[in-house]
Design an enzyme around this catalytic site. Structure first.
Site, PDB file in Angstrom:
ATOM      1  N   ASP A  17      18.884 -16.303  12.821  1.00 19.76           N
ATOM      2  CA  ASP A  17      19.105 -16.060  14.241  1.00 19.76           C
ATOM      3  C   ASP A  17      20.336 -16.778  14.758  1.00 19.76           C
ATOM      4  OD1 ASP A  17      17.919 -14.242  15.814  1.00 19.76           O
ATOM      5  OD2 ASP A  17      16.582 -15.639  16.838  1.00 19.76           O
ATOM      6  N   LYS A 158      12.128 -15.904  19.091  1.00 24.73           N
ATOM      7  CA  LYS A 158      11.571 -15.572  17.780  1.00 24.73           C
ATOM      8  C   LYS A 158      10.962 -14.171  17.759  1.00 24.73           C
ATOM      9  CE  LYS A 158       8.177 -16.887  14.437  1.00 24.73           C
ATOM     10  NZ  LYS A 158       7.033 -17.724  14.103  1.00 24.73           N
ATOM     11  N   ASP A 182       7.977 -19.341   8.696  1.00 22.29           N
ATOM     12  CA  ASP A 182       9.048 -19.974   9.478  1.00 22.29           C
ATOM     13  C   ASP A 182      10.073 -20.621   8.564  1.00 22.29           C
ATOM     14  OD1 ASP A 182       7.965 -19.265  11.825  1.00 22.29           O
ATOM     15  OD2 ASP A 182       7.193 -21.250  12.361  1.00 22.29           O
ATOM     16  N   ASP A 322       3.023 -15.647  19.172  1.00 26.75           N
ATOM     17  CA  ASP A 322       2.079 -15.408  18.089  1.00 26.75           C
ATOM     18  C   ASP A 322       0.648 -15.230  18.591  1.00 26.75           C
ATOM     19  OD1 ASP A 322       2.276 -18.015  18.968  1.00 26.75           O
ATOM     20  OD2 ASP A 322       2.326 -18.930  16.996  1.00 26.75           O
TER      21      ASP A 322
HETATM   22  O1  LIG Z   1      15.379 -17.888  19.143  1.00 25.76           O
HETATM   23  C1  LIG Z   1      14.668 -18.174  18.172  1.00 25.76           C
HETATM   24  C2  LIG Z   1      13.809 -19.293  18.165  1.00 25.76           C
HETATM   25  C3  LIG Z   1      13.058 -19.554  17.013  1.00 25.76           C
HETATM   26  N1  LIG Z   1      13.154 -18.752  15.918  1.00 25.76           N
HETATM   27  C4  LIG Z   1      12.341 -19.065  14.702  1.00 25.76           C
HETATM   28  O2  LIG Z   1      11.034 -19.355  15.084  1.00 25.76           O
HETATM   29  C5  LIG Z   1      10.417 -20.167  14.104  1.00 25.76           C
HETATM   30  C6  LIG Z   1       9.534 -21.235  14.728  1.00 25.76           C
HETATM   31  O3  LIG Z   1      10.296 -22.190  15.410  1.00 25.76           O
HETATM   32  P1  LIG Z   1       9.975 -23.766  15.337  1.00 25.76           P
HETATM   33  O4  LIG Z   1      10.965 -24.453  16.195  1.00 25.76           O
HETATM   34  O5  LIG Z   1       9.821 -24.189  13.921  1.00 25.76           O
HETATM   35  O6  LIG Z   1       8.649 -23.814  16.102  1.00 25.76           O
HETATM   36  P2  LIG Z   1       7.244 -24.560  15.826  1.00 25.76           P
HETATM   37  O7  LIG Z   1       7.043 -25.509  16.933  1.00 25.76           O
HETATM   38  O8  LIG Z   1       7.073 -25.083  14.487  1.00 25.76           O
HETATM   39  O9  LIG Z   1       6.417 -23.230  16.023  1.00 25.76           O
HETATM   40  C7  LIG Z   1       5.051 -22.983  16.005  1.00 25.76           C
HETATM   41  O10 LIG Z   1       4.719 -22.336  17.232  1.00 25.76           O
HETATM   42  C8  LIG Z   1       5.410 -21.111  17.499  1.00 25.76           C
HETATM   43  C9  LIG Z   1       4.878 -20.547  18.794  1.00 25.76           C
HETATM   44  O11 LIG Z   1       5.039 -21.455  19.800  1.00 25.76           O
HETATM   45  C10 LIG Z   1       5.192 -20.130  16.379  1.00 25.76           C
HETATM   46  O12 LIG Z   1       5.972 -18.997  16.596  1.00 25.76           O
HETATM   47  C11 LIG Z   1       5.588 -20.764  15.067  1.00 25.76           C
HETATM   48  O13 LIG Z   1       5.357 -19.885  14.010  1.00 25.76           O
HETATM   49  C12 LIG Z   1       4.784 -22.026  14.856  1.00 25.76           C
HETATM   50  O14 LIG Z   1       5.153 -22.649  13.643  1.00 25.76           O
HETATM   51  C13 LIG Z   1      11.534 -20.734  13.248  1.00 25.76           C
HETATM   52  O15 LIG Z   1      11.451 -20.153  11.976  1.00 25.76           O
HETATM   53  C14 LIG Z   1      12.795 -20.320  13.981  1.00 25.76           C
HETATM   54  O16 LIG Z   1      13.844 -20.055  13.131  1.00 25.76           O
HETATM   55  C15 LIG Z   1      13.989 -17.652  15.924  1.00 25.76           C
HETATM   56  O17 LIG Z   1      14.082 -16.937  14.935  1.00 25.76           O
HETATM   57  N2  LIG Z   1      14.740 -17.398  17.050  1.00 25.76           N
HETATM   58 MN   LIG Z   2       8.087 -25.123  12.860  1.00 24.63          MN
END
Ligand SMILES: O=c1ccn([C@@H]2O[C@H](COP(=O)(O)OP(=O)(O)O[C@H]3O[C@H](CO)[C@@H](O)[C@H](O)[C@H]3O)[C@@H](O)[C@H]2O)c(=O)[nH]1
Ligand SMILES: [Mn+2]
Length: 608
Positions: A17, A158, A182, A322
């Protein structure tokens, strides 16, 4: 890519992204390394098959193969990581490397992470003979994609990235099952695809199952779980419980979905999956033609005036995309499965600082609360569609954010009242105190039992209790106010990505389980103010009781004294961070100063 599953049936997509040439370069390097690594894994049944995880865990060939072979593959891996690290440090890719793949030319234009054309590059294609491994076996299809980003079009975070991925994959592989992970997780079990498929293929139940969710496990937790991030109780008790009333929620990662269900299909008793629905091998188009077609599906205007993000795909407009997507799937009649094998299917990175933990919880509480207040409120939307207990399971998270208010009340008012000599609870000898004692004892004993039986330590449970309090008075409070601001139209939704890297000293403190403050954040002021206030109230309250008629006063004030005392004991790490510690992660002086002022103010203002 190294899953124990026929390679021609697997297609791997990396959604970048950020649209960075460095990520593309790393993937290109990985695709070359895969030709050696995958046959090596299969030959010697290596586990885990993430080379980074494998080489960090294992320090020798362990009679697996000849030491020479082992060292060779290890050197190869170290070489590619060094090359990638060097490229990242220099921030650019040499012309020499760029000549190796047409994909690098996508960055010939002025690209930024927020403004670039759609990029789809098929790095390896099952049909292509060059894509075979060094033993001549087929390798999975490997695709890099970065959906188009333009400042004038909202990209929906996401969820937007996932939807572009669903469309792009539909013209390349169109496999009936989609698994998503992720960027901060890796596969830890090479049989997971087979495990998940067993559920979908079950003769009696299989056709009812919409998705199979594996829990989020982490490989970087410390023994006593200083930031309460182990989630073992959630994984085993909450998800296990939901499994028995309709299925666990979709938690965004480590999940296998049926493609058709993500695209909006309703459940019907006669539903039958078309397992030959994939388009691999069937199409006559060239790789470039397919890429062009896929790019048009990843355009930033593609979704205009369509149902994407609403009826089709992952839902837009919620920070916890999600949960709401999973809820809607359940309400369309599908069941889900919670699969929690002894060897975790996926491992990820838990936040390693207090700030990251609080940020993640802010997003979760805000996301779930905004769902609770929206048309997707589990009780309303789920009414008549899913069981009441299933609705309740969904609502636990939904009510985290409003929980901040009673918690703030409990950590401030009874202590202040103690200091000012106002009694708030029945006397300790009165029968009316029994409901309070009952709730406190049973709640804590039960949560201790749950934690211990799920493998947490006693100290880990204690740390978790502290984190519950801290999260409630900071993350959840912020989640609450931000949701309200959004409802009033004062702010827009964001998706604050949790940071995946930390500085070396920071990691050291994390391993030693020392709380990390370091920078000044408003959350820390709340934490420190509450901690100070309770200390002052405990000292003041105690001295009044000791100087006054203590036996009568003790009877009246014991409940408040116990509450205030427990808060002080819980807050010990915060006092240390403010007044004892000298390291860089201590509470910043400015925060301590601000907290002292706020605590004074709270004492002067007649709140109680
Ligand atoms: O504009 C964006 C923002 C995030 N992501 C992807 O979203 C995923 C999750 O982001 P992360 O910052 O790791 O979030 P977490 O706090 O770990 O997320 C948890 O909580 C999210 C919902 O709040 C779920 O979508 C995730 O799967 C879950 O792991 C990553 O792979 C990012 O690369 C994108 O592709 N585009
Ligand atoms: Mn994460």
């Amino acid at each position: 890519m190294a899953y124990n599953y026929p390679a021609e049936k697997i297609s791997v997509y990396l959604s970048d992204d950020g649209g960075s040439i460095l990520t593309f370069y790393a993937l290109w390097e990985a695709s070359l390394f895969a030709k050696h690594w995958i046959p090596f894994c299969k030959r010697y049944n290596i586990e885990p098959r993430s080379p980074a995880a494998y080489f960090s865990e294992s320090d020798g060939h362990q009679d697996l193969c000849s030491p020479k072979e082992w060292s060779l593959i290890r050197e190869m891996y170290e070489d590619i990581t060094q090359r990638i690290d060097r490229a990242v440090l220099s921030g650019k890719i040499s012309e020499e490397v760029k000549a190796n793949h047409k994909g690098f030319h996508e960055w010939d234009q002025e690209n930024t992470s927020k403004n670039h054309q759609p990029i789809v590059q098929i790095l390896m294609e099952g049909k292509d003979k060059n894509a075979n491994d060094d033993e001549g076996n087929v390798l999975p299809t490997l695709v890099y994609m970065a959906r188009e980003k333009r400042p004038q079009h909202h990209h929906n975070f996401k969820a937007g990235a996932m939807n572009a991925l669903i469309r792009v994959s539909s013209v390349i592989s169109n496999s009936p099952i989609i698994m998503n992970v992720d960027c901060d997780m890796y596969s830890n079990n090479c049989d997971t695809i087979r495990d998940a498929l067993c559920f979908f293929l079950d003769e009696e139940m299989g056709h009812k199952i919409g998705f199979v969710q594996f829990p989020q496990n982490y490989n970087n937790l410390t023994k006593n779980n200083i930031y309460g991030n182990s989630h073992q109780v959630t994984n085993q008790v909450l998800m296990g419980g939901m499994d028995s009333v309709g299925g666990p929620m979709y938690v965004g990662t480590g999940c296998f979905h049926r493609r058709e269900i993500l695209c909006g299909r309703r459940f019907t008793e006669d539903y039958k999956e078309d397992w030959n629905g994939g388009i691999k091998d069937k199409t006559q188009e060239s790789i470039v033609e397919i890429e062009e077609k896929a790019k048009s599906l990843a355009a930033s205007t593609y979704e205009h005036d369509t149902q994407w993000g609403d009826e089709i795909g992952i839902k837009y407009g919620y920070p916890a995309e999600d949960i709401v997507t999973g809820l809607e799937i359940h309400c369309r009649g599908w069941k889900s499965v919670h699969s929690n094998p002894p060897r975790p299917a996926f491992l990820g990175v838990a936040p390693t600082t207090l700030a990251q933990t609080l940020l993640q919880h802010k997003r979760w509480s805000e996301g779930s609360f905004s769902i609770f207040l929206s048309k997707y409120c589990p009780f309303m939307f789920g009414h008549g569609k899913i069981k009441l207990r299933h609705q309740m399971g969904y609502s636990i998270y939904g009510l985290w954010a409003p929980n901040s208010i009673p918690t703030l009340y409990y950590v401030i008012i009874p202590s202040l009242a103690l200091l000012k000599g106002i009694s708030l609870f029945p006397e300790i000898t009165s029968p009316w105190i029994s409901p309070f004692i009952y709730v406190v004892c049973v709640k804590n004993m039960y949560s201790l039992y749950e934690a211990l039986s799920c493998g947490d330590t006693l100290k880990g449970w204690w740390n978790e209790q502290r984190m519950w309090m801290v999260r409630r008075i900071t993350s959840y409070l912020y989640g609450l106010t931000d949701t309200v601001r959004k409802l009033l139209g004062l702010s827009k939704m964001t998706f604050a990505v949790t940071s995946k890297v930390s500085e070396e000293n920071e990691s050291k403190r994390y391993e030693q389980e020392i709380m990390e403050f370091g920078s000044s954040a408003p959350e820390y002021v709340i934490i420190a103010t509450v901690a100070l206030l309770n200390l002052i109230c405990l000292v003041g309250g105690l001295s009044q009781i000791l100087t006054g008629g203590w036996n009568i006063l003790l009877n009246v004030f014991s409940p408040q004294l116990i509450l205030c005392g427990m808060l002080v004991i819980t807050n010990i790490p915060f006092y240390e961070a403010m007044f004892v510690r000298k390291d860089k992660g201590r509470m910043p002086f400015s925060v301590t100063l601000a907290s002292i002022s706020f605590a004074m103010l709270a004492l002067l203002v007649p709140i109680v």
